[in-house]
Design an enzyme around this catalytic site. Structure first.
Site, PDB file in Angstrom:
ATOM      1  N   TYR A 230      -0.776  16.535  -7.506  1.00 49.78           N
ATOM      2  CA  TYR A 230       0.245  15.636  -6.929  1.00 49.78           C
ATOM      3  C   TYR A 230       1.338  15.270  -7.930  1.00 49.78           C
ATOM      4  CZ  TYR A 230      -3.128  14.601  -3.156  1.00 49.78           C
ATOM      5  OH  TYR A 230      -4.018  14.666  -2.123  1.00 49.78           O
TER       6      TYR A 230
ATOM      7  N   HIS B  51     -11.048  19.192  -5.187  1.00 46.80           N
ATOM      8  CA  HIS B  51      -9.987  19.045  -4.181  1.00 46.80           C
ATOM      9  C   HIS B  51     -10.182  19.989  -2.997  1.00 46.80           C
ATOM     10  CE1 HIS B  51      -5.464  17.871  -3.860  1.00 46.80           C
ATOM     11  NE2 HIS B  51      -6.039  17.872  -2.684  1.00 46.80           N
TER      12      HIS B  51
HETATM   13  N1  LIG Z   1      -7.673  15.904  -0.100  1.00 47.87           N
HETATM   14  C1  LIG Z   1      -6.628  16.519   0.427  1.00 47.87           C
HETATM   15  O1  LIG Z   1      -6.600  17.760   0.547  1.00 47.87           O
HETATM   16  C2  LIG Z   1      -5.454  15.697   0.894  1.00 47.87           C
HETATM   17  C3  LIG Z   1      -4.485  16.266   1.733  1.00 47.87           C
HETATM   18  C4  LIG Z   1      -3.415  15.470   2.164  1.00 47.87           C
HETATM   19  C5  LIG Z   1      -3.334  14.148   1.753  1.00 47.87           C
HETATM   20  N2  LIG Z   1      -4.275  13.617   0.915  1.00 47.87           N
HETATM   21  C6  LIG Z   1      -4.210  12.195   0.471  1.00 47.87           C
HETATM   22  O2  LIG Z   1      -4.055  11.397   1.635  1.00 47.87           O
HETATM   23  C7  LIG Z   1      -2.933  10.527   1.473  1.00 47.87           C
HETATM   24  C8  LIG Z   1      -2.321  10.214   2.818  1.00 47.87           C
HETATM   25  O3  LIG Z   1      -1.961  11.395   3.504  1.00 47.87           O
HETATM   26  P1  LIG Z   1      -0.449  11.759   3.829  1.00 47.87           P
HETATM   27  O4  LIG Z   1       0.418  11.103   2.830  1.00 47.87           O
HETATM   28  O5  LIG Z   1      -0.303  13.209   3.928  1.00 47.87           O
HETATM   29  O6  LIG Z   1      -0.219  11.186   5.304  1.00 47.87           O
HETATM   30  P2  LIG Z   1      -0.265   9.747   6.021  1.00 47.87           P
HETATM   31  O7  LIG Z   1      -0.704   8.672   5.094  1.00 47.87           O
HETATM   32  O8  LIG Z   1      -0.991   9.991   7.283  1.00 47.87           O
HETATM   33  O9  LIG Z   1       1.252   9.506   6.411  1.00 47.87           O
HETATM   34  C9  LIG Z   1       2.243   9.217   5.466  1.00 47.87           C
HETATM   35  C10 LIG Z   1       3.585   9.191   6.210  1.00 47.87           C
HETATM   36  O10 LIG Z   1       3.553   8.190   7.197  1.00 47.87           O
HETATM   37  C11 LIG Z   1       4.670   7.307   7.060  1.00 47.87           C
HETATM   38  N3  LIG Z   1       4.143   5.935   7.233  1.00 47.87           N
HETATM   39  C12 LIG Z   1       3.228   5.307   6.434  1.00 47.87           C
HETATM   40  N4  LIG Z   1       2.946   4.081   6.914  1.00 47.87           N
HETATM   41  C13 LIG Z   1       3.675   3.929   8.038  1.00 47.87           C
HETATM   42  C14 LIG Z   1       3.806   2.881   8.979  1.00 47.87           C
HETATM   43  N5  LIG Z   1       3.111   1.741   8.848  1.00 47.87           N
HETATM   44  N6  LIG Z   1       4.659   3.049  10.022  1.00 47.87           N
HETATM   45  C15 LIG Z   1       5.361   4.205  10.152  1.00 47.87           C
HETATM   46  N7  LIG Z   1       5.273   5.247   9.289  1.00 47.87           N
HETATM   47  C16 LIG Z   1       4.442   5.106   8.243  1.00 47.87           C
HETATM   48  C17 LIG Z   1       5.204   7.537   5.675  1.00 47.87           C
HETATM   49  O11 LIG Z   1       6.618   7.464   5.673  1.00 47.87           O
HETATM   50  P3  LIG Z   1       7.374   6.400   4.697  1.00 47.87           P
HETATM   51  O12 LIG Z   1       7.016   6.767   3.293  1.00 47.87           O
HETATM   52  O13 LIG Z   1       8.803   6.632   5.001  1.00 47.87           O
HETATM   53  O14 LIG Z   1       6.862   5.048   5.100  1.00 47.87           O
HETATM   54  C18 LIG Z   1       4.761   8.947   5.342  1.00 47.87           C
HETATM   55  O15 LIG Z   1       5.753   9.869   5.728  1.00 47.87           O
HETATM   56  C19 LIG Z   1      -2.011  11.313   0.525  1.00 47.87           C
HETATM   57  O16 LIG Z   1      -1.052  10.473  -0.080  1.00 47.87           O
HETATM   58  C20 LIG Z   1      -3.032  11.864  -0.445  1.00 47.87           C
HETATM   59  O17 LIG Z   1      -3.395  10.867  -1.387  1.00 47.87           O
HETATM   60  C21 LIG Z   1      -5.347  14.367   0.505  1.00 47.87           C
END
Ligand SMILES: NC(=O)c1ccc[n+]([C@@H]2O[C@H](COP(=O)([O-])OP(=O)(O)OC[C@H]3O[C@@H](n4cnc5c(N)ncnc54)[C@H](OP(=O)(O)O)[C@@H]3O)[C@@H](O)[C@H]2O)c1
Length: 266
Positions: free
Chosen positions: A39, A97
């Protein structure tokens, strides 16, 4: 420390702006930060922890060993580099991961090294991410029962991932939902919107409250302090059993993260 069920994802939270968002999360009350070697946010996580002034043992930091660092002799040096980047002397949780791709190192090779990293104090606890049921069982036979703290997998109301989640829970492995908001898209769901209106909440909060009600951990991220706070407040939202059951019907079964070298999913 047990895995705090509400954490802050840090994918995309790079640079000073990213560090400020992570710091805002800590100030709002998050005590669990999720980073990974790929990341490029391990530095920002360490900086935010120090700037917060919080005692180190009050913040649970997870990192993940990248798929390119799974070979013999690679896992521990990669975690040492992670600690150097963050300036922390240990992480609370180190995850694999992704399982190695076909033809790559066997689980035995990288899981033994992960276990050794724990024995050396680089990580307090260990776990996995993107592991299937078969891989979870293989990992349990290598590491023993009660060693794998969590399996971090894609899970949200639109991608229920129930078979895998039920299996993990039945083996005492915490399910951590990544993309708990389906990358922010789940807010468009009319059922979540209707339930949210009833609670004077947002659909995103309803999604997180539903995931937490299953006993899962969630790690939403946002760049925006208002949304970071809104997501944190989701833990105070109690949904009725009828509402939880209705959200259970929203599964579309469409996986968003599906690399062609990934495992054969359940
Ligand atoms: N282990 C793995 O393979 C893997 C894969 C993917 C992700 N991850 C982890 O999971 C975490 C979360 O996943 P993700 O970032 O992909 O997706 P997510 O948390 O489902 O969604 C993040 C998105 O949602 C928006 N958002 C957040 N809160 C909101 C709200 N209250 N209202 C409206 N929109 C909102 C954000 O936009 P804004 O920033 O504009 O608010 C951002 O674009 C990652 O940061 C990472 O740490 C792990």
């Amino acid at each position: 420390m047990d895995l705090p069920r509400l954490g802050f994802g840090t994918y995309g939270r790079t640079g000073p702006e990213g560090r400020d968002a992570i710091l805002a999360a800590l100030e709002i009350g998050y005590r669990h930060l999720d980073t990974a070697q790929t990341y490029d946010t391990e530095r920002e996580v360490g900086e935010a922890v120090r700037l917060s002034g919080l005692p180190r043992d009050e913040v649970f930091v997870t990192t993940k060993v990248s798929e390119g660092n799974l070979g013999e002799g690679q896992v521990i040096p990669s975690l040492e580099r992670s600690l150097e980047a963050s300036g922390l002397d240990h992480v609370d949780l180190a995850l694999i991961h992704w399982p190695a791709r076909k033809g790559g190192p066997a689980p035995e090779v990288y899981l033994r090294q992960l276990s050794e990293a724990k024995a050396r104090g680089l990580a307090r606890q260990i776990g996995v991410s993107n592991f299937t049921i078969a891989l979870i069982e293989e990992a349990r036979s290598i590491l023993g029962d009660g060693v794998i703290l969590t399996n971090q997998v894609e899970l949200n109301p639109w991608f229920r991932n129930r078979k895998l989640a039920d299996h993990c829970m039945s083996r005492g492995i915490v399910v951590t939902c990544y993309e708990p908001l389906a990358r922010g898209k789940v807010g468009a769901d009319p059922v979540l919107q209707r339930i949210a209106a009833r609670h004077r909440a947002t659909p995103e909060q309803v999604a997180l409250a539903w995931e937490l009600a299953q006993g899962y951990a969630v790690i939403p991220t946002s760049r925006n302090p208002d949304r970071i706070a809104q997501n944190f407040a989701a833990q105070d939202l109690a949904l009725s059993s009828d509402e939880l059951a209705e959200i259970d019907t929203l599964d579309r079964g469409i996986r968003s993260i599906d690399p062609d070298w990934g495992p054969v999913w359940d």
